[in-house]
Structures are given as structure tokens and as C-alpha cells.
Design an enzyme around this catalytic site. Sequence first.
Site, mmCIF file in Angstrom:
data_model
loop_
_atom_site.group_PDB
_atom_site.id
_atom_site.type_symbol
_atom_site.label_atom_id
_atom_site.label_comp_id
_atom_site.label_asym_id
_atom_site.label_seq_id
_atom_site.Cartn_x
_atom_site.Cartn_y
_atom_site.Cartn_z
ATOM 1 C CD GLU A 1 58.917 29.998 32.487
ATOM 2 O OE1 GLU A 1 59.633 29.346 31.711
ATOM 3 O OE2 GLU A 1 58.542 29.582 33.598
ATOM 4 C CG ASP B 1 63.432 29.595 34.485
ATOM 5 O OD1 ASP B 1 62.218 29.813 34.328
ATOM 6 O OD2 ASP B 1 63.873 28.523 34.935
ATOM 7 C CG ASP C 1 66.290 26.246 37.417
ATOM 8 O OD1 ASP C 1 65.080 26.498 37.586
ATOM 9 O OD2 ASP C 1 66.878 25.276 37.932
#
Length: 163
Positions: free
Chosen positions: A65, A4, A138
Amino acid sequence: MGIDPGLTRCGLSVVQAARGRAVLPVAVGVVRTPADLELAQRLRRLSDAVEEWMDDYAPDVVAVERVFERGNVSTVMNTAHASGVLMLSAARRDIPVHLYTPSEVKKAVSGNGRADKQQMTAMITRILGLTEPPRPADAADALALAVCHCWRAPMNARLKGTL
């Protein structure tokens, strides 16, 4: 490996795909960079950290992501810088990188492409059989990216083979 990306906090995770839809957690963490450092130094810290994880865990694939416009151009640019450095670290090791939008990850993990952070954390905790929710968000997001890839990769590979 799920990543992430973020300049201030970058979630990292490693999972092992098992039989069927089972996914086993291996490691999860968050890399933080101080806001008072120059951008180049922050990016180097992210790169060093993710490369250490890649050396330690030797992932077969990395799920990241996909950066998307969130309204704050400065935040988007910093996330894009971080994402580029992290993908380069994987490319240097010839590790394939797959990008997923936040809604793709949410849909895969929770069944709802608009799930909130709390729902996603609860689902990841349940899916991976964790004794407590991963913190901060996260870390949970990095795990969700890895799980999403484990579940989507077989179908994506079949689709590519039939085109």
C-alpha cells in the site's frame, strides 16, 4: 505477496493467481511491534518477519500500500519508515515491488474506491472463498493488496508493452 505496512500492525499475505480472475489464498497474518520499543528495533522486527515470510513463500512479486498523507504526520512517518524497510527486504531478494493507493485497491476489489473496512473484508472473504473473515483489518487489507495486484498486473503489463 500483499503487504499492508504499519509500525504497530503490519498485514502480510500470500496468494496464488489462478486461471482467469481466480485467486487462491495461501497465507495471511499480522506482525505486531510493541510501542515501547525504540523505532529502530520495531523496524528490525518488521524486516525480520517479512524476510522470513519471503524465505518461506518465495513470492514472485510484492504489492504494498502506497503511503499517503492522513493528517497525522507522526502516523504517516511511522508508516513510511515501515514501508521503506519492507520494500528494501523485497529489493534485497530482487522481488519486484508494486505500489497501490488505498482507493485503487478498494476500486479493484469492491468496485467502489471509497469502500469502508467492513465492505472490503466482506469482499475479500467472498473473493477468496474464506470460511470466515480475516482479522484484524490489516490482514484483510494485505489480502486485498495481493488480489488487486493479481487482477491489475496483466493489464498494466499490456499497457507498458504498447507505450
